[in-house]
Motif scaffolding. Structure first.
Motif, short mmCIF file in Angstrom:
data_model
loop_
_atom_site.label_atom_id
_atom_site.label_comp_id
_atom_site.label_asym_id
_atom_site.label_seq_id
_atom_site.Cartn_x
_atom_site.Cartn_y
_atom_site.Cartn_z
N GLN A 103 -18.50 -59.71 94.92
CA GLN A 103 -17.24 -59.39 94.26
C GLN A 103 -16.15 -59.02 95.27
O GLN A 103 -14.97 -59.32 95.07
CB GLN A 103 -17.42 -58.23 93.27
CG GLN A 103 -18.25 -58.57 92.05
CD GLN A 103 -17.51 -59.40 91.01
OE1 GLN A 103 -16.81 -60.34 91.35
NE2 GLN A 103 -17.67 -59.04 89.76
N SER A 104 -16.55 -58.34 96.34
CA SER A 104 -15.56 -57.85 97.31
C SER A 104 -15.34 -58.80 98.48
O SER A 104 -14.52 -58.52 99.36
CB SER A 104 -16.00 -56.48 97.84
OG SER A 104 -17.26 -56.58 98.50
N ILE A 105 -16.06 -59.92 98.52
CA ILE A 105 -15.90 -60.87 99.63
C ILE A 105 -14.59 -61.64 99.47
O ILE A 105 -14.27 -62.12 98.38
CB ILE A 105 -17.10 -61.83 99.69
CG1 ILE A 105 -18.36 -61.07 100.09
CG2 ILE A 105 -16.84 -62.98 100.66
CD1 ILE A 105 -19.62 -61.90 100.09
N ALA A 106 -13.85 -61.77 100.56
CA ALA A 106 -12.53 -62.39 100.48
C ALA A 106 -12.44 -63.75 101.17
O ALA A 106 -11.37 -64.35 101.20
CB ALA A 106 -11.49 -61.44 101.10
N CYS A 140 -15.48 -71.04 93.71
CA CYS A 140 -14.37 -71.63 92.96
C CYS A 140 -13.17 -70.68 92.92
O CYS A 140 -12.02 -71.10 93.05
CB CYS A 140 -14.81 -71.97 91.55
SG CYS A 140 -16.00 -73.33 91.44
N GLU A 141 -13.46 -69.41 92.76
CA GLU A 141 -12.39 -68.40 92.73
C GLU A 141 -11.66 -68.36 94.08
O GLU A 141 -10.43 -68.33 94.13
CB GLU A 141 -12.99 -67.04 92.41
CG GLU A 141 -12.01 -65.88 92.42
CD GLU A 141 -12.72 -64.55 92.25
OE1 GLU A 141 -12.39 -63.60 92.99
OE2 GLU A 141 -13.62 -64.47 91.38
N LEU A 142 -12.42 -68.35 95.16
CA LEU A 142 -11.82 -68.26 96.49
C LEU A 142 -11.08 -69.54 96.88
O LEU A 142 -10.10 -69.50 97.62
CB LEU A 142 -12.90 -67.95 97.53
CG LEU A 142 -13.53 -66.56 97.45
CD1 LEU A 142 -14.69 -66.45 98.43
CD2 LEU A 142 -12.49 -65.49 97.73
N SER A 143 -11.57 -70.67 96.40
CA SER A 143 -10.95 -71.94 96.77
C SER A 143 -9.97 -72.44 95.71
O SER A 143 -9.52 -73.58 95.76
CB SER A 143 -12.03 -73.00 97.02
OG SER A 143 -12.80 -73.20 95.85
N ASP A 144 -9.66 -71.57 94.75
CA ASP A 144 -8.68 -71.89 93.70
C ASP A 144 -9.07 -73.09 92.88
O ASP A 144 -8.21 -73.81 92.36
CB ASP A 144 -7.28 -72.12 94.31
CG ASP A 144 -6.73 -70.86 94.92
OD1 ASP A 144 -6.06 -70.98 95.96
OD2 ASP A 144 -6.95 -69.78 94.37
N ARG A 145 -10.37 -73.33 92.74
CA ARG A 145 -10.80 -74.46 91.91
C ARG A 145 -11.03 -74.05 90.47
O ARG A 145 -11.15 -74.87 89.59
CB ARG A 145 -12.09 -75.07 92.47
CG ARG A 145 -11.88 -75.98 93.63
CD ARG A 145 -13.20 -76.47 94.20
NE ARG A 145 -14.13 -76.83 93.16
CZ ARG A 145 -15.44 -76.93 93.37
NH1 ARG A 145 -15.94 -76.68 94.55
NH2 ARG A 145 -16.25 -77.28 92.39
#
Length: 235
Positions: free
Chosen positions: A13-16, A160-165
Motif C-alpha cells: 500500500q505504501s510503495i510508490a 496498475c495503480e502505479l502505472s495509471d492503467r
C-alpha cells in the motif's frame, strides 16, 4: 509459511514505485520457493509486452529470438484458463506435441523448470499473466495456489495503480455484500457463509455477484483484494 496476504497488502500500500513493488513481490514468491518469475501481457497471437522477467541469463533473449511465445502452451492456456494452473496441466488430451516437448526441454536447459501461471484478464482480449518457476529440476513447492493467486492479484492491482492503467474508486457495498466477501476472504464456501449469516446459498451468490460487479472484479479473489485495498473489507 511465507509472507501473509495481510502483511503483503499493508507493505505494498505504501510503495510508490514500480521497481519497489516488483522487489517486494519477488521476495514474497521467493519465500514460497519460486526462483523465476515473469510478468507479461499476451493476446491470442502471443506476447504483447514484457514489463519484467527474472530468469537465468540468456533465457529471455532466446525466448524472444526463437519466437517461443507462438509455441508456448502456457501462453496458449492463459487465454482459456479462469484460475491459476500448473504448467503440467497445459498438456492437450493427446499429450504434448514433439514441438512442445522440445520447447520445455530447451527451457529446462536454460534453467526454467516446472512452474505455475496466474492469468489475469487485462484490457480488451489481452491477458496479463504472472508465471513462477524453478531453476533446477525438482518437485514444485507445496502448493498454496490461492495464496499465490492473491499475492499476484494484489501485485497486479498495485502495478496498475502505479502505472495509471487502472483508476479505482471506492464504491459503496451493502452490509451483506461486505460480510459475504469478508467470509470469502476467510476461505468459507457459499454454504458455510449462508450458515454464518443465516441466509440461503442462493442469497450468498446474489450478494457476492453484486459485490464483484460493483468492484469491477471478474472473480471473488479479485473482489476480496479490491475490497481490502479500498478499506471495504477489514484485514
Amino acid at each position: 509459511m511465507g509472507t501473509s496476504l495481510e502483511n503483503f497488502i499493508e507493505t505494498t500500500q505504501s510503495i510508490a514505485s514500480v521497481a519497489g513493488l516488483k522487489k517486494t513481490f519477488l521476495a514474497a514468491v521467493a519465500e514460497e520457493g519460486y526462483e523465476n518469475a515473469v510478468f507479461a501481457r499476451t493476446n491470442e497471437r502471443g506476447l504483447v509486452s514484457l514489463p519484467w522477467a527474472e530468469f537465468p541469463s540468456g533465457y529471455v533473449d532466446t525466448y524472444r529470438s526463437e519466437g517461443w511465445d507462438r509455441r508456448d502452451p502456457v501462453v496458449q492456456r492463459a487465454h482459456l484458463a479462469r484460475r491459476p494452473f500448473k504448467w503440467s496441466e497445459t498438456s492437450p488430451r493427446g499429450g504434448f506435441t514433439k514441438d512442445q516437448m522440445r520447447f520445455f526441454e530447451e527451457c529446462r536447459e536454460l534453467g526454467v523448470h516446472s512452474g505455475i501461471t496466474i492469468p489475469i484478464p487485462g484490457s480488451g482480449r489481452d491477458v496479463d499473466l504472472i508465471s513462477l518457476s524453478l531453476r533446477q529440476r525438482a518437485e514444485l513447492p507445496p502448493h498454496r495456489m490461492t495464496h499465490l493467486y492473491m499475492l499476484s492479484v494484489q501485485y497486479w492491482l498495485k502495478y496498475c495503480e502505479l502505472s495509471d492503467r487502472r483508476d479505482q474508486e471506492v464504491v459503496p457495498l451493502t452490509f451483506q455484500e461486505r460480510e459475504c466477501l469478508r467470509w470469502c476472504k476467510e476461505g468459507k464456501t457459499n454454504w458455510e457463509i449462508g450458515e454464518i449469516l443465516n441466509i440461503s446459498e442462493k442469497t450468498v451468490e446474489f450478494h457476492l455477484s453484486n459485490g464483484m460487479r460493483k468492484l469491477g472484479a471478474n472473480n471473488r479473489i479479485t473482489a476480496v483484494i479490491v475490497g481490502i485495498k479500498t478499506g471495504l473489507i477489514p484485514l
